[in-house]
Design an enzyme around this catalytic site. Structure first.
Site, PDB file in Angstrom:
ATOM      1  N   HIS A   1       0.904  -0.348  -9.263  1.00 51.27           N
ATOM      2  CA  HIS A   1       0.175   0.511  -8.340  1.00 51.27           C
ATOM      3  C   HIS A   1       0.811   1.898  -8.249  1.00 51.27           C
ATOM      4  O   HIS A   1       0.309   2.756  -7.530  1.00 51.27           O
ATOM      5  CB  HIS A   1       0.164  -0.149  -6.963  1.00 51.27           C
ATOM      6  CG  HIS A   1       1.535  -0.299  -6.386  1.00 51.27           C
ATOM      7  ND1 HIS A   1       2.509  -1.091  -6.983  1.00 51.27           N
ATOM      8  CD2 HIS A   1       2.127   0.264  -5.310  1.00 51.27           C
ATOM      9  CE1 HIS A   1       3.623  -1.008  -6.281  1.00 51.27           C
ATOM     10  NE2 HIS A   1       3.413  -0.192  -5.260  1.00 51.27           N
ATOM     11  N   ASP A   2       1.925   2.109  -8.934  1.00 53.56           N
ATOM     12  CA  ASP A   2       2.603   3.407  -8.896  1.00 53.56           C
ATOM     13  C   ASP A   2       2.432   4.214 -10.191  1.00 53.56           C
ATOM     14  O   ASP A   2       2.754   5.396 -10.219  1.00 53.56           O
ATOM     15  CB  ASP A   2       4.114   3.209  -8.678  1.00 53.56           C
ATOM     16  CG  ASP A   2       4.434   2.643  -7.299  1.00 53.56           C
ATOM     17  OD1 ASP A   2       3.660   2.886  -6.359  1.00 53.56           O
ATOM     18  OD2 ASP A   2       5.467   1.954  -7.169  1.00 53.56           O
TER      19      ASP A   2
ATOM     20  N   ASP B   1      11.302  -4.225  -2.840  1.00 57.18           N
ATOM     21  CA  ASP B   1      11.007  -2.805  -2.997  1.00 57.18           C
ATOM     22  C   ASP B   1      12.297  -1.980  -3.103  1.00 57.18           C
ATOM     23  O   ASP B   1      13.236  -2.184  -2.330  1.00 57.18           O
ATOM     24  CB  ASP B   1      10.188  -2.353  -1.772  1.00 57.18           C
ATOM     25  CG  ASP B   1       9.614  -0.965  -1.925  1.00 57.18           C
ATOM     26  OD1 ASP B   1       8.771  -0.763  -2.814  1.00 57.18           O
ATOM     27  OD2 ASP B   1      10.021  -0.074  -1.147  1.00 57.18           O
TER      28      ASP B   1
ATOM     29  N   GLU C   1      12.901  -4.285  -7.662  1.00 56.04           N
ATOM     30  CA  GLU C   1      12.416  -3.009  -8.207  1.00 56.04           C
ATOM     31  C   GLU C   1      13.621  -2.100  -8.389  1.00 56.04           C
ATOM     32  O   GLU C   1      14.241  -1.692  -7.405  1.00 56.04           O
ATOM     33  CB  GLU C   1      11.387  -2.351  -7.284  1.00 56.04           C
ATOM     34  CG  GLU C   1      10.754  -1.140  -7.958  1.00 56.04           C
ATOM     35  CD  GLU C   1      10.097  -0.147  -7.015  1.00 56.04           C
ATOM     36  OE1 GLU C   1       9.338   0.714  -7.483  1.00 56.04           O
ATOM     37  OE2 GLU C   1      10.362  -0.193  -5.802  1.00 56.04           O
TER      38      GLU C   1
ATOM     39  N   ASP D   1       6.023  -9.030  -0.957  1.00 51.27           N
ATOM     40  CA  ASP D   1       6.721  -7.778  -1.222  1.00 51.27           C
ATOM     41  C   ASP D   1       7.633  -7.504  -0.020  1.00 51.27           C
ATOM     42  O   ASP D   1       7.155  -7.315   1.104  1.00 51.27           O
ATOM     43  CB  ASP D   1       5.668  -6.661  -1.379  1.00 51.27           C
ATOM     44  CG  ASP D   1       6.154  -5.517  -2.241  1.00 51.27           C
ATOM     45  OD1 ASP D   1       7.322  -5.104  -2.057  1.00 51.27           O
ATOM     46  OD2 ASP D   1       5.370  -5.009  -3.062  1.00 51.27           O
TER      47      ASP D   1
HETATM   48  C1  NOJ Z   1       8.032   1.559  -4.406  1.00 51.23           C
HETATM   49  C2  NOJ Z   1       6.621   1.143  -4.169  1.00 51.23           C
HETATM   50  O1  NOJ Z   1       6.153   0.488  -5.320  1.00 51.23           O
HETATM   51  C3  NOJ Z   1       5.846   2.393  -3.837  1.00 51.23           C
HETATM   52  O2  NOJ Z   1       4.457   2.174  -3.827  1.00 51.23           O
HETATM   53  C4  NOJ Z   1       6.334   2.894  -2.511  1.00 51.23           C
HETATM   54  O3  NOJ Z   1       5.719   4.119  -2.194  1.00 51.23           O
HETATM   55  C5  NOJ Z   1       7.851   3.108  -2.529  1.00 51.23           C
HETATM   56  N1  NOJ Z   1       8.555   2.029  -3.155  1.00 51.23           N
HETATM   57  C6  NOJ Z   1       8.399   3.224  -1.121  1.00 51.23           C
HETATM   58  O4  NOJ Z   1       8.344   1.981  -0.484  1.00 51.23           O
END
Ligand code: NOJ
Ligand code: MG
Length: 538
Positions: A335-336, A205, A273, A103
């Site tokens: 995870h989000d 990210d 992402e 990542d």
């Molecule tokens: C996306 C990530 O998936 C998330 O977990 C993170 O808090 C934010 N980007 C900031 O890096």
């Protein structure tokens, strides 16, 4: 477009599995997962049948955002192990014929990163311009109206040097300045460091955030914002995201990755992402001459209502938005995001698994979804997610998707020998990997069967996609390659429906069901998903 199997690269044929390292397996009894723990659980991933593992960040971090605040891009967080553990894990993954993606967090570092420590030490620091510093607005307030994704102003005042710095997320995550050539070179070196070590690619990210409009104008107010939505959504992130310069950088990432492998099995893959509407999302593929990321993550299964009419539209519009050379991808959990089984229940989570693994494009499975982990209520005193702590009560907590993997009936579900950093799913004694592995009817067995079927079928991995007619509550489509023709029929409802077979076809056999397999009798049962082999009608 139909690709010949032999020529298709691994990342088009394969299935990706996301590991959230803090919660996969603890090996040293501190209640937090680690690299040696992951290595000890690779059997699970081989048996599941995935092709690549994406590890959320494992770099040194003060953990203000659980690893997405990186204090050193080229080392391993001691909680997780060290570079030797990493090399061992990478070798073990490769030995099993799987790939490893790291990542890469280019938008921001930790405020403890030596670069930022140096940058904030003085206005004359050579690294001052590696971050985004500005004088206050004439009224002494922040330089513009931007709002952090985690709530509050995007600007933090630094008293000693009397300027503000920008942070799209926490104040502990200052944004890097990608307009500075030295910063850019240093961050390219980070990619080289890991590529040279043998990793197979990166998930990048918040890629669409990395460059901001040069003069940092105010973002427009979002007229549709309502109470209960996140603070971030008060504004439209017009000037703080998706800038043309970011596309050029994304193309540079790709050019670098391409130097490391060109064969179908050696290509290094980049996954971006990116949250944007289809039309802008598609730009992140770049062009055939100057490609960008291989897979701009597509989160529409997470964002859409769980409804066959809605999903039919979403799938058709996404497919139609793709440039001819682009390869699709689908994500069901992360995870989000809230867990899929918490959103729609286990019966439909099985249907969702069949959807994810039969759509055209590379699927990403999130750890724990393969055993159907559902709702986990996190007691107030155990909430750790900084986003939830800063904006409580609006249901955006991410801890509920980050709870530890339950492996077996041992204390703490075999995850650790002590109380884990987040609670386990309350039903872990009956919902764990060991039990489900023994149970032919479990959701884990369904995932394994679907992955096996997918691997053996050219139509499922690389074939064409065609929406099909269906009864109410049902989403149906075909996947086709050469003379292989599969019909996928997914019942989103709790009523029995009629199975509609395309007029030019007959049923050959049923290859998979989300329920116990049975003979086809013209019905689709409640919550049933089916994969049916068709023959052309003569
Ligand atoms: C996306 C990530 O998936 C998330 O977990 C993170 O808090 C934010 N980007 C900031 O890096
Ligand atoms: Mg540990």
């Amino acid at each position: 477009m139909i690709y010949k199997e032999s020529a298709a690269p691994w990342w088009k044929r394969g299935v990706i599995y996301q590991i959230y390292p803090r919660s996969f397996q603890d090996s040293d009894g501190d209640g937090i997962g680690d690299l040696a723990g992951i290595e000890s659980r690779l059997d699970h991933l081989s048996l599941l049948g995935v092709d690549a593992i994406w590890l959320s960040p494992v770099f040194p971090s003060p953990m203000a955002d659980f690893g997405y605040d990186v204090a050193d891009y080229c080392d391993i967080e001691p909680l997780f192990g060290d570079l030797e553990d990493f090399d061992r894990l990478l070798a073990a993954i490769h030995q099993r014929g799987m790939k490893l993606l790291l990542d890469y967090v280019p938008n921001h570092s930790s405020d403890r990163h030596p670069w930022f420590v140096e940058s904030r030490s003085s206005r004359d620091s050579p690294k001052r311009d590696w971050y985004i510093w500005r004088d206050p607005a004439p009224n002494g307030g922040p330089p513009n109206n931007w709002i952090s994704d985690f709530g509050g102003s995007s600007w933090e005042w630094d008293e000693p040097t009397r300027q503000y710095y920008l942070h799209a997320f926490l104040k502990e995550q200052p944004d890097l300045n990608w307009r500075n050539p030295d910063l850019r070179a240093a961050m390219m070196d980070v990619l080289r460091f890991w590529l040279d070590r043998g990793v197979d690619g990166f998930r990048i990210d918040v890629l669409w955030h990395i460059v901001k409009a040069a003069d940092l104008p105010d973002n427009p107010v979002n007229p549709d914002w309502r109470k209960g939505q996140t603070e971030r959504d008060r504004l439209i992130q017009l000037h703080s995201t998706d800038q043309p310069e970011a596309h050029a950088i994304s193309a540079d990432f790709r050019a670098l990755a391409d130097q490391y492998g060109s064969g179908p099995d050696s290509q290094r893959v980049l996954i971006g992402e990116i949250f944007l509407p289809n039309e802008r999302h598609a730009h992140w593929y770049g062009t055939p001459e100057r490609p960008q990321v291989h897979l701009p993550f597509n989160f529409q299964l997470i964002e859409s209502r769980w409804d066959p009419v809605e999903l039919r539209r979403v799938i058709a519009e996404y497919e139609a938005s793709l440039p001819a050379f682009a390869w699709p991808n689908w994500v069901l959990g992360s995870h989000d995001a809230p867990r899929i089984a918490a959103r729609i229940g286990e019966a439909q989570a099985r249907v969702a698994a069949m959807l994810l693994l039969t759509l055209r494009g590379t699927p990403t499975i999130y750890q724990g979804d393969e055993i159907g982990i559902g709702q986990v209520d996190i007691p107030a005193d155990r909430i750790r997610d900084p986003q939830d702590l800063r904006q409580p009560g609006i249901g955006i907590g991410r801890d509920r998707a980050r709870t530890p993997m339950p492996w077996n009936a041992a204390p703490f579900a075999g995850f650790s020998t002590t109380e884990p950093w987040l609670p386990l799913n309350p039903d872990w004694p009956s919902r764990n990997v060991a039990l489900q592995a023994e149970d032919r009817g479990s959701i884990l067995s369904l995932y394994r069967d679907l992955l096996k079927l997918r691997r053996s079928s050219g139509a499922l991995t690389l074939g064409a996609f065609l929406l099909a007619d269906a009864d109410k509550d049902i989403l149906a489509y075909e996947r086709r390659q050469d003379d292989e023709r599969l019909l996928i029929v997914l019942n989103f409802g709790t009523r029995e429906r009629v199975l509609i077979v395309p007029a030019d076809a007959r049923i050959d056999s049923v290859l998979a069901s989300t329920l116990p397999l049975r003979d086809m009798d013209g019905r689709v049962l409640p919550n049933e998903g089916l994969i049916i082999r068709l023959r052309d009608a003569v």
